[in-house]
Design an enzyme around this catalytic site. Structure first.
Site, PDB file in Angstrom:
ATOM      1  N   LYS A 114       0.788   3.964  -2.930  1.00 14.75           N
ATOM      2  CA  LYS A 114       0.345   5.333  -2.640  1.00 14.75           C
ATOM      3  C   LYS A 114       1.414   6.361  -2.999  1.00 14.75           C
ATOM      4  O   LYS A 114       1.101   7.480  -3.409  1.00 14.75           O
ATOM      5  CB  LYS A 114      -0.061   5.454  -1.165  1.00 14.75           C
ATOM      6  CG  LYS A 114      -1.405   4.791  -0.863  1.00 14.75           C
ATOM      7  CD  LYS A 114      -2.454   5.204  -1.877  1.00 14.75           C
ATOM      8  CE  LYS A 114      -3.859   5.240  -1.384  1.00 14.75           C
ATOM      9  NZ  LYS A 114      -4.813   5.592  -2.471  1.00 14.75           N
TER      10      LYS A 114
ATOM     11  N   TYR B 252       0.834  -1.211   0.000  1.00 11.26           N
ATOM     12  CA  TYR B 252       0.000   0.000   0.000  1.00 11.26           C
ATOM     13  C   TYR B 252       0.874   1.269   0.000  1.00 11.26           C
ATOM     14  O   TYR B 252       0.594   2.222  -0.736  1.00 11.26           O
ATOM     15  CB  TYR B 252      -0.903  -0.066   1.226  1.00 11.26           C
ATOM     16  CG  TYR B 252      -1.900   1.040   1.373  1.00 11.26           C
ATOM     17  CD1 TYR B 252      -2.974   1.170   0.504  1.00 11.26           C
ATOM     18  CD2 TYR B 252      -1.776   1.965   2.416  1.00 11.26           C
ATOM     19  CE1 TYR B 252      -3.899   2.185   0.666  1.00 11.26           C
ATOM     20  CE2 TYR B 252      -2.706   2.980   2.591  1.00 11.26           C
ATOM     21  CZ  TYR B 252      -3.758   3.086   1.711  1.00 11.26           C
ATOM     22  OH  TYR B 252      -4.674   4.091   1.878  1.00 11.26           O
TER      23      TYR B 252
HETATM   24  P1  NAD Z   1     -13.592   2.698   1.345  1.00  9.94           P
HETATM   25  O1  NAD Z   1     -13.264   1.245   1.331  1.00  9.94           O
HETATM   26  O2  NAD Z   1     -14.725   3.163   2.181  1.00  9.94           O
HETATM   27  O3  NAD Z   1     -13.814   3.221  -0.133  1.00  9.94           O
HETATM   28  C1  NAD Z   1     -13.092   2.757  -1.233  1.00  9.94           C
HETATM   29  C2  NAD Z   1     -14.087   2.445  -2.330  1.00  9.94           C
HETATM   30  O4  NAD Z   1     -13.344   2.078  -3.504  1.00  9.94           O
HETATM   31  C3  NAD Z   1     -15.012   1.273  -1.999  1.00  9.94           C
HETATM   32  O5  NAD Z   1     -16.360   1.687  -2.093  1.00  9.94           O
HETATM   33  C4  NAD Z   1     -14.652   0.220  -3.024  1.00  9.94           C
HETATM   34  O6  NAD Z   1     -15.758  -0.565  -3.461  1.00  9.94           O
HETATM   35  C5  NAD Z   1     -14.067   1.053  -4.147  1.00  9.94           C
HETATM   36  N1  NAD Z   1     -13.155   0.284  -4.995  1.00  9.94           N
HETATM   37  C6  NAD Z   1     -12.170  -0.552  -4.572  1.00  9.94           C
HETATM   38  N2  NAD Z   1     -11.550  -1.100  -5.605  1.00  9.94           N
HETATM   39  C7  NAD Z   1     -12.123  -0.585  -6.728  1.00  9.94           C
HETATM   40  C8  NAD Z   1     -11.885  -0.759  -8.113  1.00  9.94           C
HETATM   41  N3  NAD Z   1     -10.930  -1.587  -8.538  1.00  9.94           N
HETATM   42  N4  NAD Z   1     -12.634  -0.065  -8.996  1.00  9.94           N
HETATM   43  C9  NAD Z   1     -13.607   0.783  -8.566  1.00  9.94           C
HETATM   44  N5  NAD Z   1     -13.897   0.950  -7.251  1.00  9.94           N
HETATM   45  C10 NAD Z   1     -13.157   0.293  -6.342  1.00  9.94           C
HETATM   46  O7  NAD Z   1     -12.235   3.442   1.790  1.00  9.94           O
HETATM   47  P2  NAD Z   1     -11.895   4.994   2.040  1.00  9.94           P
HETATM   48  O8  NAD Z   1     -11.226   5.073   3.369  1.00  9.94           O
HETATM   49  O9  NAD Z   1     -13.032   5.880   1.745  1.00  9.94           O
HETATM   50  O10 NAD Z   1     -10.722   5.201   0.986  1.00  9.94           O
HETATM   51  C11 NAD Z   1     -10.778   6.065  -0.115  1.00  9.94           C
HETATM   52  C12 NAD Z   1      -9.359   6.354  -0.584  1.00  9.94           C
HETATM   53  O11 NAD Z   1      -8.626   7.055   0.435  1.00  9.94           O
HETATM   54  C13 NAD Z   1      -8.528   5.107  -0.892  1.00  9.94           C
HETATM   55  O12 NAD Z   1      -7.716   5.350  -2.019  1.00  9.94           O
HETATM   56  C14 NAD Z   1      -7.668   4.956   0.330  1.00  9.94           C
HETATM   57  O13 NAD Z   1      -6.484   4.237   0.069  1.00  9.94           O
HETATM   58  C15 NAD Z   1      -7.418   6.403   0.678  1.00  9.94           C
HETATM   59  N6  NAD Z   1      -7.004   6.633   2.049  1.00  9.94           N
HETATM   60  C16 NAD Z   1      -7.887   6.491   3.061  1.00  9.94           C
HETATM   61  C17 NAD Z   1      -7.445   6.746   4.358  1.00  9.94           C
HETATM   62  C18 NAD Z   1      -8.373   6.645   5.505  1.00  9.94           C
HETATM   63  O14 NAD Z   1      -7.938   6.971   6.635  1.00  9.94           O
HETATM   64  N7  NAD Z   1      -9.622   6.228   5.328  1.00  9.94           N
HETATM   65  C19 NAD Z   1      -6.125   7.098   4.600  1.00  9.94           C
HETATM   66  C20 NAD Z   1      -5.266   7.252   3.544  1.00  9.94           C
HETATM   67  C21 NAD Z   1      -5.716   7.034   2.261  1.00  9.94           C
END
Ligand code: NAD
Length: 308
Positions: A174, A170
């Site tokens: 990222k 990851y």
């Molecule tokens: P989440 O799991 O709630 O949302 C991610 C969404 O992406 C899901 O609804 C999933 O179905 C969709 N998805 C996954 N693979 C896919 C694909 N191949 N094609 C289309 N859709 C797909 O997670 P989140 O926390 O809302 O994360 C959103 C973004 O933020 C991600 O890129 C994550 O890595 C990043 N992020 C989140 C955090 C955090 O603290 N939540 C921290 C750093 C980065």
């Protein structure tokens, strides 16, 4: 609280990948509230990317957008394939005629300590985050270039920027998005395409088992959206910048480069021991600066050499 300086997206078309839940859903709703027409992409797989997909997450968010009186279109394609990326952009063009904003947000996790990290865990995570951003940004960039306007958001993570145990796949995925942003910002500049990156911290399905339950209110994804809205807006003056956002705290992160030290005369290669003897000066971060592009660094290195 909006007022005279309200940021609006009237007439704009936005794509948010992975918008069926978590952060993406919040971005999609906020864009729609502010006038954008939004393509809600979500493949609808499990947290680790497994499964054959599910239309209901994207459909539910589109229903929420319509309930606001705004326009939305669902898309269920997988960002991890070039065909998926092309189909996502086609959904926007077919439904709303253009693409102005792309938020690369879709994400999965497959955490394991390094020696347990199998090639399949590595590949799956890079496929969604790294290839996903490439697959969707490329056709979107084409559409934006034709109109001379675009805003692209990459989603990185503090796990990549600073490291996090058990997340080698990851973290690598990222950080690749920063490289993509750094060069795409240069290629997009003359078409008014700006590319910036957010590192969110939010309670969501991805972070559900690593956060205590009381963190959920404090870490609502809604706290990340204000900064992302600004980066998506016409008003956004910056390109190539990275921001941490979560819990109401916002700060910018950057790669800083120290002035360093010229060891020797630039003609004969210094011995390792000569370089080691100057490590304190080489490592000193006083007067460190940011570079816009590789050539600027090269220029400073040549100037430092000349001055010797
Ligand atoms: P989440 O799991 O709630 O949302 C991610 C969404 O992406 C899901 O609804 C999933 O179905 C969709 N998805 C996954 N693979 C896919 C694909 N191949 N094609 C289309 N859709 C797909 O997670 P989140 O926390 O809302 O994360 C959103 C973004 O933020 C991600 O890129 C994550 O890595 C990043 N992020 C989140 C955090 C955090 O603290 N939540 C921290 C750093 C980065």
């Amino acid at each position: 609280m909006a007022g005279a300086n309200e940021i609006r997206f009237d007439g704009r078309v936005a794509i948010v990948t992975g918008a069926g839940g978590g952060l993406g859903r919040v971005y999609a709703l906020e864009l729609a509230k502010r006038g954008a027409k939004v393509v809600v992409n979500d493949f609808g797989g499990a947290r680790d990317g497994s499964g054959s997909g599910d239309a209901s997450p994207a459909d539910k968010v589109v229903a929420e957008i319509k309930a606001l009186g705004s326009k939305g279109a669902p898309n269920y394609d997988n960002v991890a394939t070039p065909e998926g990326g092309a189909a996502i952009v086609k959904t926007a063009v077919d439904a709303f005629g253009q693409v102005d904003i792309l938020i690369n947000n879709a994400g999965i996790l497959r955490d394991k300590s390094f020696l347990k990290m199998e090639p399949s865990d590595w590949d799956a995570v890079l496929a969604v985050h790294t290839n996903g951003a490439y697959n969707v940004s490329r056709p979107a960039f084409q559409a934006m270039r034709e109109k001379g306007y675009g805003r692209i958001i990459m989603t990185t993570s503090a796990a990549g920027l600073y490291g996090n145990f058990g997340q080698t796949n990851y973290s690598s995925a990222k950080m690749s998005l920063l490289g993509l942003m750094n060069t795409l910002k240069l290629e997009g500049a003359k078409y008014n395409i700006k590319v910036n990156t957010v590192a969110p911290i939010a309670a969501s399905r991805l972070t559900a088992d690593v956060l205590p339950p009381d963190a959920f209110e404090k870490m609502k994804p809604e706290f990340v959206a204000p900064l992302v809205m600004y980066l998506c807006s016409e008003e956004c003056p910056v390109s190539g910048k990275v921001y941490n956002a979560g819990m109401g705290v916002y700060n910018r992160a950057a790669v800083m480069t120290a002035p360093g030290f010229v060891v020797g005369d630039g003609k004969s290669v210094p011995a390792t021991e000569q370089v080691v003897a100057k490590l304190d000066q080489i490592a000193a971060m006083k007067d460190a600066k940011e570079y816009e592009q590789l050539n600027d660094l090269m220029m400073d290195m040549l100037v430092a050499l000349q001055a010797k």
